[in-house]
Design an enzyme around this catalytic site. Structure first.
Site, PDB file in Angstrom:
ATOM      1  N   LYS A  52       0.689  -1.234  -0.214  1.00 50.50           N
ATOM      2  CA  LYS A  52      -0.242  -0.041  -0.111  1.00 50.50           C
ATOM      3  C   LYS A  52       0.839   1.132   0.029  1.00 50.50           C
ATOM      4  CE  LYS A  52      -3.740  -2.493   2.033  1.00 50.50           C
ATOM      5  NZ  LYS A  52      -4.517  -2.909   3.365  1.00 50.50           N
ATOM      6  N   GLN A  96      -4.766  -1.545   9.598  1.00 53.52           N
ATOM      7  CA  GLN A  96      -4.621  -2.844   9.038  1.00 53.52           C
ATOM      8  C   GLN A  96      -5.405  -3.898   9.926  1.00 53.52           C
ATOM      9  OE1 GLN A  96      -3.577  -3.599   5.733  1.00 53.52           O
ATOM     10  NE2 GLN A  96      -4.113  -5.444   5.965  1.00 53.52           N
ATOM     11  N   ASP A 119     -11.091   3.179   4.137  1.00 52.74           N
ATOM     12  CA  ASP A 119     -11.516   1.676   3.946  1.00 52.74           C
ATOM     13  C   ASP A 119     -13.160   1.573   3.891  1.00 52.74           C
ATOM     14  OD1 ASP A 119      -9.941  -0.210   3.646  1.00 52.74           O
ATOM     15  OD2 ASP A 119      -9.619  -0.558   5.826  1.00 52.74           O
TER      16      ASP A 119
END
Ligand code: NAP
Length: 288
Positions: A52, A96, A119
């Protein structure tokens, strides 16, 4: 069999994002910023975070990475998130998952400013997705939605796969993939069946589907017995086995059928990271 090339589609999208960011930088001197948080040292999570950060670099997004010890208390993760919520250079915050030691992920998600929730997991953004009447509305309102499903919709659109009025069976009902994808397919006028571990007659449901999305987390679970010709198969699964990485679909068993299918690797995975970049750019633009 026709392969749906997620890597190629994702590379094209990345070039588009990179060009947009270049233009913004020329006009404003600013670039979008993404903060990533990794708690603990889960090897798979370390690989994802590294990819990422690298993808951010590739398109000109500034990264702010925070590594926290495995035993960091939820209150301390939330304190960091609150700090990032007010940081003007940070447009997106990515925590994460999974968190170590069964810590409460939802409590952390709830503390992210919904405008920085790249997200798309904050209840505010999940709610906006659910009440949206159409895909156009989701796009026009720049709603932050979950990256993997967003990538799947983009991939289907770029592959000219028509889902309007067609039956889509989504196997898996996680908040990250199955549920938001079902909402997005619905917004695109598909007829959606959400299947899960308690679903009866899964094979029959799949045999009658035009599109099957496997987001189960079980290696090679879906084989040719579930599939008829002319079906579109989206394999979300990423499973590490002794034979290497594989999806939820038994690729060898279906590869001679007349189907469209996303490979693993090289299908949904690259799209997910690219949609994180897209959402970070969206969050930057929404701030303005
Ligand atoms: P998850 O939270 O573990 O959910 C798995 C879902 O599969 C659950 O809803 C479960 O049903 C269902 N399921 C389990 N066994 C089943 C069975 N025998 N029949 C039907 N349904 C069954 O997983 P997730 O986070 O959605 O991830 C799914 C997979 O996608 C994993 O392999 C993950 O690594 C991968 N993934 C890939 C990407 C990517 O970018 N490519 C992104 C995210 C996830 P119940 O709800 O009834 O338990």
């Amino acid at each position: 069999m026709r392969l749906i090339d997620g890597k190629k589609i994702s590379n094209e999208k990345k070039i588009e994002i990179k060009n947009k960011i270049k233009k913004i930088k020329q006009q404003t001197g600013k670039v979008p910023g993404l903060a990533t948080i990794l708690v603990g040292a889960n090897p798979a999570s370390q690989v994802y975070i590294k990819s990422k950060i690298k993808a951010c670099e590739d398109v000109g997004i500034k990264s702010f990475h925070h590594s926290l010890n495995e035993d960091t208390a939820v209150e301390n993760i939330i304190a960091l998130i609150k700090n990032l919520n007010t940081n003007q250079e940070v447009d997106g915050i990515l925590l994460q998952f999974p968190l170590p030691n069964n810590q409460d992920a939802q409590e952390c998600i709830n503390s992210i400013n919904p405008l920085k929730d790249v997200d798309g997991l904050h209840p505010f953004n999940v709610g906006l997705l659910s009440i949206s009447k159409s895909w156009d509305e989701i796009i026009e309102r720049n709603i932050l939605v979950s990256c993997t499903p967003l990538g799947i919709i983009h991939m289907l659109q770029m592959s000219n796969i028509n889902i309007v009025g067609k039956t889509a069976v989504v196997i898996g009902r996680s908040s990250l993939v199955g549920k938001p994808l079902s909402m997005m397919l619905l917004a695109n006028n598909a007829t959606v069946i959400m299947a899960h571990s308690k679903t009866n007659n899964l094979k029959n449901l799949c045999k009658n589907a035009d599109t099957i999305v496997a987001a189960i987390g079980k290696p090679k679970f879906i084989n040719k017995d579930f599939i008829k010709d002319n079906t579109v198969i989206v394999d979300v699964g990423i499973n590490r086995t002794s034979e290497g990485l594989c999806g939820d679909v038994d690729f060898d068993s279906v590869k001679d059928m007349n189907i469209d299918i996303t490979p693993v690797p090289g299908g949904v995975g690259p799209m997910t990271i690219t949609m994180l970049l897209e959402n970070t750019l969206k969050a930057f633009n929404n701030k303005r």
